[in-house]
Design a protein around this motif. Structure first.
Motif, mmCIF file in Angstrom:
data_model
loop_
_atom_site.group_PDB
_atom_site.id
_atom_site.type_symbol
_atom_site.label_atom_id
_atom_site.label_comp_id
_atom_site.label_asym_id
_atom_site.label_seq_id
_atom_site.Cartn_x
_atom_site.Cartn_y
_atom_site.Cartn_z
ATOM 1 N N ASP A 105 0.870 -1.233 0.052
ATOM 2 C CA ASP A 105 0.107 0.065 0.029
ATOM 3 C C ASP A 105 1.151 1.221 -0.083
ATOM 4 O O ASP A 105 1.880 1.168 0.709
ATOM 5 C CB ASP A 105 -0.934 -0.134 1.088
ATOM 6 C CG ASP A 105 -2.191 0.710 0.996
ATOM 7 O OD1 ASP A 105 -2.310 0.989 -0.149
ATOM 8 O OD2 ASP A 105 -2.964 0.890 1.879
ATOM 9 N N THR A 110 -1.427 0.455 -5.054
ATOM 10 C CA THR A 110 -2.721 1.287 -4.673
ATOM 11 C C THR A 110 -3.403 1.840 -6.046
ATOM 12 O O THR A 110 -4.533 1.811 -6.009
ATOM 13 C CB THR A 110 -2.571 2.130 -3.511
ATOM 14 O OG1 THR A 110 -1.495 1.701 -2.784
ATOM 15 C CG2 THR A 110 -3.582 3.097 -3.292
ATOM 16 N N LEU A 124 -11.510 2.455 -3.644
ATOM 17 C CA LEU A 124 -11.041 1.546 -2.516
ATOM 18 C C LEU A 124 -11.637 1.192 -1.345
ATOM 19 O O LEU A 124 -11.252 0.325 -0.558
ATOM 20 C CB LEU A 124 -9.663 2.532 -2.326
ATOM 21 C CG LEU A 124 -8.593 2.847 -3.233
ATOM 22 C CD1 LEU A 124 -7.501 3.904 -2.782
ATOM 23 C CD2 LEU A 124 -8.084 1.389 -3.731
ATOM 24 N N ARG A 129 -7.850 -3.464 2.042
ATOM 25 C CA ARG A 129 -6.563 -3.424 1.830
ATOM 26 C C ARG A 129 -5.730 -4.246 2.842
ATOM 27 O O ARG A 129 -5.569 -3.729 3.978
ATOM 28 C CB ARG A 129 -5.920 -1.986 1.542
ATOM 29 C CG ARG A 129 -6.430 -1.246 0.139
ATOM 30 C CD ARG A 129 -5.982 -0.099 -0.277
ATOM 31 N NE ARG A 129 -6.767 1.040 0.700
ATOM 32 C CZ ARG A 129 -6.390 2.088 0.738
ATOM 33 N NH1 ARG A 129 -5.109 2.522 -0.055
ATOM 34 N NH2 ARG A 129 -7.151 2.969 1.229
ATOM 35 N N GLU A 131 -1.927 -4.995 3.728
ATOM 36 C CA GLU A 131 -0.422 -4.699 3.739
ATOM 37 C C GLU A 131 0.444 -5.834 3.594
ATOM 38 O O GLU A 131 0.194 -6.754 4.598
ATOM 39 C CB GLU A 131 0.074 -3.932 4.668
ATOM 40 C CG GLU A 131 1.674 -3.675 4.673
ATOM 41 C CD GLU A 131 1.719 -3.059 3.400
ATOM 42 O OE1 GLU A 131 3.129 -3.451 2.812
ATOM 43 O OE2 GLU A 131 1.339 -2.061 2.689
ATOM 44 N N LEU A 261 -6.240 9.309 -6.476
ATOM 45 C CA LEU A 261 -5.927 8.745 -5.330
ATOM 46 C C LEU A 261 -6.730 9.622 -4.184
ATOM 47 O O LEU A 261 -7.256 9.015 -3.220
ATOM 48 C CB LEU A 261 -4.568 8.449 -4.686
ATOM 49 C CG LEU A 261 -3.858 7.572 -5.486
ATOM 50 C CD1 LEU A 261 -2.462 7.463 -5.133
ATOM 51 C CD2 LEU A 261 -4.215 6.119 -5.242
ATOM 52 N N HIS A 266 -7.706 7.998 -0.356
ATOM 53 C CA HIS A 266 -6.069 7.773 -0.015
ATOM 54 C C HIS A 266 -5.495 8.716 0.744
ATOM 55 O O HIS A 266 -4.661 8.808 1.349
ATOM 56 C CB HIS A 266 -5.410 7.161 -1.097
ATOM 57 C CG HIS A 266 -4.025 6.589 -0.730
ATOM 58 N ND1 HIS A 266 -3.861 5.512 0.010
ATOM 59 C CD2 HIS A 266 -2.741 7.298 -1.210
ATOM 60 C CE1 HIS A 266 -2.533 5.135 0.254
ATOM 61 N NE2 HIS A 266 -2.076 6.309 -0.681
#
Length: 280
Positions: A105, A110, A124, A129, A131, A261, A266
């Motif tokens: 990530d 990403t 997202l 997610r 890692e 993003l 994000h």
């Protein structure tokens, strides 16, 4: 000149091994673990420039570190992909909704995931997610602890033909996936130095392309190498090692990623990339 080298940037990894590389800049090659560490090493002064995927320099700008782009590789369409288990119900990007995705990530992983999901009206926030860190992502996927995996070279080439995996999407149909070579404004690299770096990156890339077998053997001989010369040769032949100076078009690509993003949450604030910092 302290040049950062991490395992996933093959251009600088080969530069460290290639005879005479960056000789005019009196290079010191500084090894480190992964591309996401590049910003902190630049900030501390341990390196003067490095090479990563597209996302780490945007992460650095989001922290106010004032990135200066130096150069960019050609697009790398074969360098990343999303896989699921062949026996799972995940067959398309839309099927990722509600599932656990293993990725690095804050790397191009990403962005690949965000753009892929966006194409299906998802974001997202519609996936979890996970890692990957130091985990064996392939094992995590096959043993069911995650539902999909964002893979990259050189491991990607080793798993691409496995019958127990299903390819969901490749980078080439979704994002440019370039390597970006970058520094911070605080290092004050002159236009002449920037130009010298671009010229040397290009020279090394052309020499590697002209002698793939030599490059593969150098990588295979490294301590802890991920493969033998034959497997490295397959990886290297799938890649375009040409390099261009960072121009308006490259920064436009980066800005598109930053905006994407941000749309996906994000980043908590928009990230505006600085255009006056382009090379001459």
């Amino acid at each position: 000149m302290r040049i950062g080298v991490h395992p996933n940037n093959l251009h600088l990894r080969l530069a460290r091994l290639w005879p005479g590389s960056f000789a005019d800049l009196e290079p010191e090659f500084v090894s480190y673990g992964e591309g996401r560490d590049t910003a902190s090493l630049l900030e501390s002064g341990r390196i003067h420039f490095g090479g990563t995927g597209s996302t780490p320099p945007i992460e650095a700008d989001a922290k106010g570190l004032d990135v200066r782009y130096i150069a960019a590789s050609a697009p790398r369409p074969a360098n990343g992909a999303i896989f699921a288990r062949a026996d799972s119900d995940i067959r398309t990007i839309a099927d990722l909704a509600g599932n656990r995705i293993s990725l690095v990530d804050g790397s191009f992983h990403t962005y690949l995931l965000a753009r892929s999901l966006e194409g299906e009206g998802l974001g997202l926030a519609d996936v979890t997610r996970i890692e990957s860190g130091n985990l064996d992502s392939l094992r995590e996927l096959l043993e069911g602890r995650v539902d999909a995996w964002v893979a990259m070279s050189p491991r990607l080439e080793k798993v691409a033909d496995r019958q127990d995996l299903r390819l969901i999407v490749r980078c080439g149909s979704t994002i440019p996936n370039r390597s970006l070579f970058w520094t911070l404004e605080r290092h004050g690299l002159s236009a002449e130095t920037i130009n010298a770096i671009v010229i040397e990156l290009d020279r090394i890339g052309r020499e590697v392309t002209a002698n793939i077998r030599k490059a593969a053997e150098l990588l295979a001989a490294e301590e802890g190498s991920e493969g033998d010369a034959d497997s490295w040769e397959r990886v290297l032949r799938s890649r375009d090692f040409s390099v261009v100076p960072a121009d308006e078009a490259i920064v436009d690509e980066q800005q598109e990623e930053a905006d994407t993003l941000y749309r996906h949450g994000h980043f908590s604030n928009p990230v505006a990339l600085k255009r006056p910092a382009l090379t001459a």
